[in-house]
Design a protein around this motif. Structure first.
Motif, PDB file in Angstrom:
ATOM      1  N   TRP A   8      41.076  46.738  51.159  1.00  0.00           N
ATOM      2  CA  TRP A   8      42.410  46.888  49.845  1.00  0.00           C
ATOM      3  C   TRP A   8      41.894  46.190  48.567  1.00  0.00           C
ATOM      4  O   TRP A   8      42.116  46.473  47.413  1.00  0.00           O
ATOM      5  CB  TRP A   8      43.344  46.619  50.111  1.00  0.00           C
ATOM      6  N   LYS A   9      41.320  44.613  48.903  1.00  0.00           N
ATOM      7  CA  LYS A   9      41.548  44.247  47.529  1.00  0.00           C
ATOM      8  C   LYS A   9      40.045  44.572  46.628  1.00  0.00           C
ATOM      9  O   LYS A   9      40.369  43.997  45.521  1.00  0.00           O
ATOM     10  CB  LYS A   9      41.761  42.189  48.030  1.00  0.00           C
ATOM     11  N   HIS A  10      39.378  45.097  47.557  1.00  0.00           N
ATOM     12  CA  HIS A  10      38.173  45.564  46.517  1.00  0.00           C
ATOM     13  C   HIS A  10      38.185  47.052  45.534  1.00  0.00           C
ATOM     14  O   HIS A  10      37.496  47.264  45.333  1.00  0.00           O
ATOM     15  CB  HIS A  10      36.710  45.178  46.987  1.00  0.00           C
ATOM     16  N   ILE A  11      39.485  47.449  46.641  1.00  0.00           N
ATOM     17  CA  ILE A  11      39.636  48.947  46.341  1.00  0.00           C
ATOM     18  C   ILE A  11      40.741  49.035  45.176  1.00  0.00           C
ATOM     19  O   ILE A  11      40.183  50.019  43.960  1.00  0.00           O
ATOM     20  CB  ILE A  11      39.869  49.501  47.282  1.00  0.00           C
ATOM     21  N   ALA A  12      41.350  48.094  45.409  1.00  0.00           N
ATOM     22  CA  ALA A  12      42.589  47.740  44.145  1.00  0.00           C
ATOM     23  C   ALA A  12      42.061  48.187  42.812  1.00  0.00           C
ATOM     24  O   ALA A  12      42.678  48.600  41.564  1.00  0.00           O
ATOM     25  CB  ALA A  12      43.703  46.708  44.400  1.00  0.00           C
ATOM     26  N   PRO A  13      40.448  47.275  42.344  1.00  0.00           N
ATOM     27  CA  PRO A  13      40.718  47.136  40.686  1.00  0.00           C
ATOM     28  C   PRO A  13      40.229  48.992  40.644  1.00  0.00           C
ATOM     29  O   PRO A  13      40.364  48.822  39.184  1.00  0.00           O
ATOM     30  CB  PRO A  13      39.207  46.314  40.666  1.00  0.00           C
ATOM     31  N   HIS A  14      40.024  49.594  41.749  1.00  0.00           N
ATOM     32  CA  HIS A  14      39.897  50.894  41.122  1.00  0.00           C
ATOM     33  C   HIS A  14      40.467  52.006  40.923  1.00  0.00           C
ATOM     34  O   HIS A  14      40.624  53.597  41.428  1.00  0.00           O
ATOM     35  CB  HIS A  14      38.188  52.209  41.992  1.00  0.00           C
ATOM     36  N   HIS A  27      31.032  46.241  48.441  1.00  0.00           N
ATOM     37  CA  HIS A  27      32.161  45.699  48.852  1.00  0.00           C
ATOM     38  C   HIS A  27      33.396  46.717  48.117  1.00  0.00           C
ATOM     39  O   HIS A  27      34.086  47.943  49.440  1.00  0.00           O
ATOM     40  CB  HIS A  27      32.975  44.575  48.388  1.00  0.00           C
ATOM     41  N   ALA A  28      33.152  47.289  46.847  1.00  0.00           N
ATOM     42  CA  ALA A  28      33.993  47.916  46.652  1.00  0.00           C
ATOM     43  C   ALA A  28      33.602  49.588  47.043  1.00  0.00           C
ATOM     44  O   ALA A  28      34.713  50.968  47.364  1.00  0.00           O
ATOM     45  CB  ALA A  28      33.761  48.351  44.817  1.00  0.00           C
ATOM     46  N   MET A  29      32.105  49.255  47.168  1.00  0.00           N
ATOM     47  CA  MET A  29      31.922  51.223  47.571  1.00  0.00           C
ATOM     48  C   MET A  29      32.410  50.830  48.838  1.00  0.00           C
ATOM     49  O   MET A  29      32.750  52.709  49.792  1.00  0.00           O
ATOM     50  CB  MET A  29      30.276  50.858  47.550  1.00  0.00           C
ATOM     51  N   ASN A  30      32.061  49.815  49.784  1.00  0.00           N
ATOM     52  CA  ASN A  30      32.342  50.272  51.624  1.00  0.00           C
ATOM     53  C   ASN A  30      33.779  50.537  51.413  1.00  0.00           C
ATOM     54  O   ASN A  30      34.200  51.651  52.692  1.00  0.00           O
ATOM     55  CB  ASN A  30      32.174  48.638  51.757  1.00  0.00           C
ATOM     56  N   GLY A  31      35.024  49.953  50.574  1.00  0.00           N
ATOM     57  CA  GLY A  31      36.544  50.626  50.771  1.00  0.00           C
ATOM     58  C   GLY A  31      36.370  51.962  50.201  1.00  0.00           C
ATOM     59  O   GLY A  31      37.063  52.906  51.377  1.00  0.00           O
TER      60      GLY A  31
END
Length: 251
Positions: free
Chosen positions: A58-64, A172-176
């Protein structure tokens, strides 16, 4: 025991390299679950892994967060339509389609990294093209979500390629985001399957329990098994399984 073992192995593979559906789905078939129900039950068995994985990232998803409404809407619509399409074909018709779906999923699994690099290189050098093609990207995500609702195997690899095409670079954002979209697609598909009694709850739940145990165990012992070894096993197994299904249909 077969289904729990398949779920255990599938959960470990999903945690380490991806491709657990190549184990769980055939195991459901071999256990006597009809093809359409086996496919729907496989989606059900894989769902918790998507949800817990998305929470972990989630911490990597949150910016998007600004994109999540669009991605979730497309995932919901595409996943529902894919599940609806699955509900409208017979077991005999689906059995004929299985080898081709497996072949597509295995091909994507084998060449997924090359596809991701290709799309990443294309998107990095043409940001304006990516922005101008927002409608095309949305339509493509809708189509991918339809595939995920219809046949879950290989969805994550296809989503990674799409995210690279959309201009994402942070792995990490891509995986999330991959896990989040997969969860959305799978949730609506499972709800659609459940509404028509198209999930083998006992068999699917046994595989689900195994997948959860396998996923946690693999995360804990991941340093002991190289991901390349797991990936090689999945490729060999997936190719062999695809040949088996083609032989069963056309042999």
């Amino acid at each position: 025991m077969l289904l729990f073992a398949a779920g255990l192995l599938g959960g470990m593979i999903n945690s380490l390299a991806g491709g657990g559906s190549f184990v769980i789905f055939p195991a459901l078939l071999f256990a006597g679950v009809p093809p359409v129900l086996a496919n729907a039950s496989n989606t059900y068995a894989c769902l918790p892994g998507y949800v817990t994985g998305a929470i972990g990232y989630w911490k990597h998803i949150a910016p998007h967060k600004g994109r999540l409404a669009l991605y979730s809407t497309l995932g919901l619509v595409g996943g529902f339509l894919g599940a609806e399409a699955l509900m409208r074909i017979s077991d005999a018709q689906f059995s004929v389609i299985i080898p081709w779906l497996m072949a597509f999923a295995v091909t994507i699994y084998i060449f997924g990294q090359r596809i991701n690099r290709f799309f990443a290189s294309r998107s990095n050098g043409s940001r304006h093209v990516v922005r101008a093609g927002a409608i095309g990207l949305s339509a493509l995500l809708l189509a991918i979500s339809f595939y995920g609702g219809f046949f879950n195997a290989g969805l994550g690899i296809v989503l990674l390629a799409w995210l690279a095409l959309a201009g994402f670079e942070d792995v990490h954002a891509m995986n999330g985001l991959k896990l989040l979209i997969s969860a959305v697609v799978s949730v609506v598909a499972v709800l659609r399957f459940a509404a028509t009694g198209s999930i083998a709850w006992v068999e699917g739940s046994v595989a689900l329990a195994g997948a959860m145990v396998g996923g946690f165990a693999a995360a804990y012992f991941s340093h002991l098994v190289p991901a390349k070894v797991i990936r090689g096993f999945v490729i060999v197994y997936g190719v062999g399984l695809t040949v088996y299904f083609f032989w069963g249909v056309y042999g």
